[in-house]
Scaffold this motif. Structure first.
Motif, PDB file in Angstrom:
ATOM      1  N   LEU A   6       0.821  -1.208   0.000  1.00  0.00           N
ATOM      2  CA  LEU A   6       0.000   0.000   0.000  1.00  0.00           C
ATOM      3  C   LEU A   6       0.855   1.258   0.000  1.00  0.00           C
ATOM      4  O   LEU A   6       0.580   2.226  -0.698  1.00  0.00           O
ATOM      5  CB  LEU A   6      -0.937  -0.002   1.206  1.00  0.00           C
ATOM      6  N   SER A   7       1.942   1.242   0.771  1.00  0.00           N
ATOM      7  CA  SER A   7       2.776   2.439   0.867  1.00  0.00           C
ATOM      8  C   SER A   7       3.442   2.778  -0.461  1.00  0.00           C
ATOM      9  O   SER A   7       3.750   3.936  -0.739  1.00  0.00           O
ATOM     10  CB  SER A   7       3.842   2.243   1.947  1.00  0.00           C
ATOM     11  N   ILE A   8       3.653   1.777  -1.314  1.00  0.00           N
ATOM     12  CA  ILE A   8       4.288   2.040  -2.604  1.00  0.00           C
ATOM     13  C   ILE A   8       3.395   2.909  -3.476  1.00  0.00           C
ATOM     14  O   ILE A   8       3.856   3.782  -4.200  1.00  0.00           O
ATOM     15  CB  ILE A   8       4.590   0.709  -3.320  1.00  0.00           C
ATOM     16  N   PHE A   9       2.096   2.675  -3.375  1.00  0.00           N
ATOM     17  CA  PHE A   9       1.162   3.365  -4.258  1.00  0.00           C
ATOM     18  C   PHE A   9       0.402   4.493  -3.571  1.00  0.00           C
ATOM     19  O   PHE A   9      -0.386   5.165  -4.209  1.00  0.00           O
ATOM     20  CB  PHE A   9       0.148   2.356  -4.817  1.00  0.00           C
ATOM     21  N   ALA A  10       0.608   4.701  -2.250  1.00  0.00           N
ATOM     22  CA  ALA A  10      -0.204   5.662  -1.521  1.00  0.00           C
ATOM     23  C   ALA A  10       0.428   7.042  -1.451  1.00  0.00           C
ATOM     24  O   ALA A  10      -0.258   8.032  -1.262  1.00  0.00           O
ATOM     25  CB  ALA A  10      -0.477   5.160  -0.113  1.00  0.00           C
ATOM     26  N   ALA A  11       1.739   7.121  -1.565  1.00  0.00           N
ATOM     27  CA  ALA A  11       2.396   8.420  -1.468  1.00  0.00           C
ATOM     28  C   ALA A  11       2.060   9.270  -2.688  1.00  0.00           C
ATOM     29  O   ALA A  11       1.827   8.766  -3.787  1.00  0.00           O
ATOM     30  CB  ALA A  11       3.904   8.234  -1.359  1.00  0.00           C
ATOM     31  N   LEU A  12       2.054  10.565  -2.497  1.00  0.00           N
ATOM     32  CA  LEU A  12       1.711  11.496  -3.565  1.00  0.00           C
ATOM     33  C   LEU A  12       2.724  11.405  -4.692  1.00  0.00           C
ATOM     34  O   LEU A  12       3.927  11.524  -4.491  1.00  0.00           O
ATOM     35  CB  LEU A  12       1.662  12.923  -3.011  1.00  0.00           C
ATOM     36  N   PRO A  31     -14.347  16.043  -0.820  1.00  0.00           N
ATOM     37  CA  PRO A  31     -14.753  15.298   0.380  1.00  0.00           C
ATOM     38  C   PRO A  31     -14.630  16.087   1.677  1.00  0.00           C
ATOM     39  O   PRO A  31     -15.024  15.595   2.729  1.00  0.00           O
ATOM     40  CB  PRO A  31     -13.812  14.095   0.371  1.00  0.00           C
ATOM     41  N   GLN A  32     -14.033  17.279   1.634  1.00  0.00           N
ATOM     42  CA  GLN A  32     -13.965  18.164   2.800  1.00  0.00           C
ATOM     43  C   GLN A  32     -13.153  17.574   3.958  1.00  0.00           C
ATOM     44  O   GLN A  32     -13.464  17.795   5.131  1.00  0.00           O
ATOM     45  CB  GLN A  32     -15.382  18.521   3.291  1.00  0.00           C
ATOM     46  N   PHE A  33     -12.097  16.788   3.639  1.00  0.00           N
ATOM     47  CA  PHE A  33     -11.193  16.359   4.696  1.00  0.00           C
ATOM     48  C   PHE A  33     -10.521  17.583   5.320  1.00  0.00           C
ATOM     49  O   PHE A  33     -10.387  18.638   4.687  1.00  0.00           O
ATOM     50  CB  PHE A  33     -10.118  15.418   4.151  1.00  0.00           C
ATOM     51  N   THR A  34     -10.056  17.446   6.562  1.00  0.00           N
ATOM     52  CA  THR A  34      -9.510  18.578   7.323  1.00  0.00           C
ATOM     53  C   THR A  34      -8.120  18.925   6.816  1.00  0.00           C
ATOM     54  O   THR A  34      -7.109  18.495   7.370  1.00  0.00           O
ATOM     55  CB  THR A  34      -9.476  18.243   8.819  1.00  0.00           C
ATOM     56  N   PRO A  39      -1.488  19.729   4.144  1.00  0.00           N
ATOM     57  CA  PRO A  39      -1.821  20.447   2.907  1.00  0.00           C
ATOM     58  C   PRO A  39      -2.549  19.593   1.889  1.00  0.00           C
ATOM     59  O   PRO A  39      -3.314  20.100   1.076  1.00  0.00           O
ATOM     60  CB  PRO A  39      -0.451  20.884   2.379  1.00  0.00           C
ATOM     61  N   VAL A  40      -2.302  18.270   1.899  1.00  0.00           N
ATOM     62  CA  VAL A  40      -2.897  17.392   0.908  1.00  0.00           C
ATOM     63  C   VAL A  40      -3.472  16.164   1.620  1.00  0.00           C
ATOM     64  O   VAL A  40      -2.781  15.522   2.410  1.00  0.00           O
ATOM     65  CB  VAL A  40      -1.867  16.938  -0.144  1.00  0.00           C
ATOM     66  N   ALA A  41      -4.750  15.836   1.351  1.00  0.00           N
ATOM     67  CA  ALA A  41      -5.401  14.667   1.958  1.00  0.00           C
ATOM     68  C   ALA A  41      -5.709  13.652   0.875  1.00  0.00           C
ATOM     69  O   ALA A  41      -6.333  13.983  -0.138  1.00  0.00           O
ATOM     70  CB  ALA A  41      -6.681  15.076   2.680  1.00  0.00           C
ATOM     71  N   GLY A 362      -6.762  18.686  -2.882  1.00  0.00           N
ATOM     72  CA  GLY A 362      -5.816  19.798  -2.810  1.00  0.00           C
ATOM     73  C   GLY A 362      -4.618  19.661  -3.725  1.00  0.00           C
ATOM     74  O   GLY A 362      -3.728  20.515  -3.718  1.00  0.00           O
ATOM     75  N   PHE A 363      -4.560  18.571  -4.503  1.00  0.00           N
ATOM     76  CA  PHE A 363      -3.423  18.395  -5.408  1.00  0.00           C
ATOM     77  C   PHE A 363      -3.897  17.639  -6.642  1.00  0.00           C
ATOM     78  O   PHE A 363      -4.624  16.652  -6.525  1.00  0.00           O
ATOM     79  CB  PHE A 363      -2.311  17.602  -4.721  1.00  0.00           C
ATOM     80  N   PRO A 364      -3.435  18.057  -7.829  1.00  0.00           N
ATOM     81  CA  PRO A 364      -2.644  19.273  -8.066  1.00  0.00           C
ATOM     82  C   PRO A 364      -3.545  20.497  -8.230  1.00  0.00           C
ATOM     83  O   PRO A 364      -4.692  20.374  -8.627  1.00  0.00           O
ATOM     84  CB  PRO A 364      -1.918  18.939  -9.374  1.00  0.00           C
ATOM     85  N   ASN A 365      -2.986  21.638  -7.908  1.00  0.00           N
ATOM     86  CA  ASN A 365      -3.608  22.940  -8.158  1.00  0.00           C
ATOM     87  C   ASN A 365      -5.034  23.023  -7.619  1.00  0.00           C
ATOM     88  O   ASN A 365      -5.961  23.452  -8.297  1.00  0.00           O
ATOM     89  CB  ASN A 365      -3.610  23.258  -9.659  1.00  0.00           C
ATOM     90  N   GLY A 366      -5.211  22.582  -6.361  1.00  0.00           N
ATOM     91  CA  GLY A 366      -6.507  22.723  -5.723  1.00  0.00           C
ATOM     92  C   GLY A 366      -7.570  21.757  -6.199  1.00  0.00           C
ATOM     93  O   GLY A 366      -8.764  22.006  -6.012  1.00  0.00           O
ATOM     94  N   VAL A 367      -7.193  20.605  -6.798  1.00  0.00           N
ATOM     95  CA  VAL A 367      -8.167  19.609  -7.251  1.00  0.00           C
ATOM     96  C   VAL A 367      -8.985  19.124  -6.056  1.00  0.00           C
ATOM     97  O   VAL A 367      -8.428  18.851  -4.989  1.00  0.00           O
ATOM     98  CB  VAL A 367      -7.431  18.433  -7.935  1.00  0.00           C
TER      99      VAL A 367
END
Length: 740
Positions: A6-12, A31-34, A39-41, A362-367
């Protein structure tokens, strides 16, 4: 156990192109995550319940290992989302999966952050505002082996929980599996005999499972195997993916589109991945690209794949490859939906034209982070009855065609095997004529105005039906509060379903057992009840009733005393004296009776000073050190109820028993005795009273003013233990007699 890759594919992932959504995935949602915390959820888990309800959980997109327990939910198809925290802190649990049930209800499983094992399951029934621990007693408590992998529900009431193999030691392990049939209120462990044994070091993977319909579940392991159930978790089977001699491969993703067509992604040494498919529900698996092992199909997404309900299609997403794609041929080839520069993490569909894909908020460009499917590719939808009765030489039926999409639509119908004739193979709603019984696969190919092809299938059974006959077996008499099994023996073609009702229903518990022909029933109150079984099928309905007598099986408490130097006492007040100057011991032996058997005994003595009590629950020994009157109470209990009885015994310095003439000169023989017992009395002028008492205190022989020799005829006396009392004016002797 933690999903290894999972960690291989989960990082931005980095983005080198201008982000552009796919024309088919062109509805952005937030989705309005906090994001004030990070900066990125990222979206870790996404579960689409229906066309309106979606549940998600989030994580730190820049640090996939950071522990956050965010959830998000929409109940209006994604127009708006509300979010919050599942757990109040980030130090106790780490979420291993999430699954939604409806707009208000969702479940999560989690393992302990401090130990990296054990775990719990939690549920919300108020849209995420609060989460309740629903972990059963004994669930995930093995501190050496327990690990919570996932919780899933096949219906709102029927669910199961998966954990790694547990046991007393590493050589005696079984997968930890629990099922519920009441919406998670209570859970029952699956018997070890119903689960294939794990291989050495084998474990399951978090969130690595697939489900289909109301009975089918699959999960993969780190030993290249897939476990499957077709009866909602009651029994399990296991199959190898790839070479069974290689046990170092790990299944990292699994999906099914219907009960038969499935895909499995497996990774081996050096992170070399292969995609396998199945056409028999996971019994066997075949390499998708047998000519090029170790090479995945072009456009296949590594992060997650899912079956698309109502079709035989699959969809996949990829973070590093910025890819979202679909397959129409059981995973052999994949078509890119045409997204550019957008990383995707999760994907789920509720029908062929409603689905969501999760990425990075929030990434990329506020998506915004979630994309909703807006295409029209998957539009082949039709329904037929699963079972069709053929009363004559032929039977006709018309499907309900719900296909939709960009017009004009063209249709092509077919069926296998031979024996089905369509009034028109190209009509939107043809008449299908069946001339032979059997199992048929009906296929609808739909071509839309954009030349996009969609295919759906349904398996139906054509039967010579027989009317249902309701029947069941129950015992004639049962004890109250004691569960018994009702076995359904109803017949009919097709096999009917059945329901069980009772009259009256007050105080009656009926527990269904998923996909078996039995239920358990328990009556709280004694009485005569009527039980009705109603069998139903497409051929009709039939009901049958039986009566059952529920009796009170509470035990009747009772006991007797044996006092040294005194007769057995079974009446409420002991007629003997415990002699503090000679023998200060009395024994109390339980003789409680019950139809259902007593299973617990509680003894008390009042006052509880001046006496020492020893012995097991069935009997007690009382040693008295202080004179007085003592009340001994016995409570006998079982599942049906309880009762109590009290008896009084006196402890004192007993007088008139010190001469011991009788004791020294009395001769009783033979002992054990058979047909006759002889009592030789001391010579002299005294006369004696002779009495023989059985163990429940009944007098079986009594004679007064006896001298010399007394003979007692035992021919009609029951075998067992008796107490013989010989008494003069100032002396008494008690002997235990055995009659054989």
């Amino acid at each position: 156990m933690k999903k290894q890759l999972l960690s291989i594919f989960a990082a931005l992932a980095s983005v080198t192109a201008i982000a552009q959504p796919s024309p088919s995935w062109n509805i952005p949602q937030n989705p309005q995550f906090t994001t004030g915390i990070v900066p990125v959820a990222g979206t870790r888990f996404l579960d689409a319940v229906d066309a309106n309800v979606v549940w998600l959980s989030g994580y730190d997109g820049n640090n996939a290992g950071a522990n956050y327990a965010w959830y998000s939910r929409t109940i209006n198809g994604g127009t708006s989302y509300n979010s919050g925290d599942i757990y109040a802190d980030t130090n106790t649990y780490k979420i291993s999966n999430m699954e939604g049930i409806d707009a208000n209800t969702a479940w999560v499983s989690a393992y302990m952050k401090s130990t990296g094992g054990e775990g719990a399951i939690h549920r919300t029934i108020n849209g995420g505002s609060s989460w309740q621990n629903m972990t059963a007693v004994g669930m995930f408590t093995n501190t050496t082996f327990s690990f919570a992998n996932f919780v899933t529900f096949l219906t709102p009431q029927v669910g199961l929980v998966n954990g790694d193999p547990i046991g007393p030691n590493a050589n005696s392990l079984e997968f930890e599996l629990w099922t519920t049939s009441n919406g998670g209120t209570s859970w029952t462990p699956v018997p070890a005999a119903n689960i294939p044994n794990p291989l050495t070091g084998e474990y399951a993977i978090v969130n690595l499972y697939a489900k289909e319909g109301s009975t089918n579940v699959w999960f993969g392991t780190n030993r290249g195997r897939v476990y499957r159930t077709t009866d909602a978790g009651q029994t399990w089977f296991v199959s190898n993916v790839g070479n069974p001699a290689v046990t170092t491969n790990t299944v990292i993703d699994i999906a099914f589109a219907g009960p038969l067509n499935g895909l499995c992604l497996m990774v081996g040494a050096g992170n070399v991945a292969d995609l396998y498919n199945s056409v028999d529900g996971g019994v066997t698996w075949n390499l998708v690209n047998p000519s090029t092992p170790g090479v995945l199909p072009v456009n296949y997404g590594l992060n997650e794949m899912t079956g698309i309900p109502g079709s035989t299609y699959f969809a996949s997403v990829d973070n590093g490859g910025n890819l979202i794609s679909y397959s129409t041929n059981n995973g052999v080839t994949w078509t890119d939906w045409g997204s550019v520069g957008l990383p995707y993490l999760t994907i789920d569909f509720v029908n062929p034209y409603t689905g969501w894909a999760g990425g990075f908020q929030g990434f990329p460009n506020g998506v915004p982070g979630v994309w909703k499917y807006g295409g029209v590719t998957f539009n082949s939808i039709f329904t037929l009855p699963v079972n069709i009765c053929k009363p004559n030489a032929t039977v006709t039926v018309s499907p309900v065609n719900s296909s939709s999409g960009q017009p004009p639509l063209t249709f092509s119908w077919s069926a296998q095997p031979a024996g089905a004739v369509f009034s028109s193979n190209t009509a939107s709603v043809p008449v299908i004529t069946f001339s032979a019984n059997g199992t048929y696969t009906v296929t609808l190919n739909v071509l839309n105005g954009n030349a996009q092809l969609s295919t759906s299938q349904q398996v139906i059974n054509v039967l010579s039906c027989g009317s249902p006959t309701a029947s069941f077996n129950i015992p004639a008499t049962v004890c109250n509060n004691s569960a018994f099994t009702l076995t359904n023996t109803s017949t009919g073609v097709p096999m009917p379903t059945y329901t069980i009702t009772t009259s009256s229903a007050t105080g009656v518990t009926i527990t269904p057992i998923v996909n078996t022909n039995s239920v358990t029933i328990k009556f709280a109150t004694p009485g005569v009840y009527t039980i009705t079984s109603t069998a139903s099928s497409i051929s009709g309905t039939n009901a049958v009733t039986q009566t059952i007598n529920v009796i009170d099986c509470s035990p009747v408490a009772n006991f007797y005393f044996y006092i040294a130097g005194a007769p057995t006492v079974s009446v409420s007040t002991a007629a003997g004296c415990v002699d503090l100057g000679n023998q200060a011991t009395a024994s109390a032996t339980n003789i409680s009776t019950s139809t259902n058997g007593a299973n617990s005994y509680t003894w008390t003595v009042s006052p509880n000073t001046g006496v020492t009590v020893t012995g097991p629950s069935i009997s007690k020994n009382y040693v008295f050190t202080t004179a007085g009157s003592y009340t001994v109470t016995l409570k006998a209990a079982n599942i049906s109820g309880s009762s109590t009885i009290s008896k009084v015994i006196d402890a004192n310095v007993c007088v008139g028993l010190a001469e011991n003439v009788l004791a020294a000169n009395l001769n009783v023989y033979p002992n054990p005795a058979h047909e006759q017992l002889t009592i030789a009395l001391p010579a002299g002028s005294d006369s004696y009273k002779v009495k023989m008492i059985n163990v429940i205190g009944a007098v079986v022989y009594e004679a007064k003013n006896q001298k010399d020799v007394v003979s007692i005829n035992l021919v009609n006396k029951a075998k067992g233990i008796y107490f013989l009392t010989v008494e003069s004016n100032n002396e008494k002797v008690v002997k235990k007699i055995v009659v054989e």
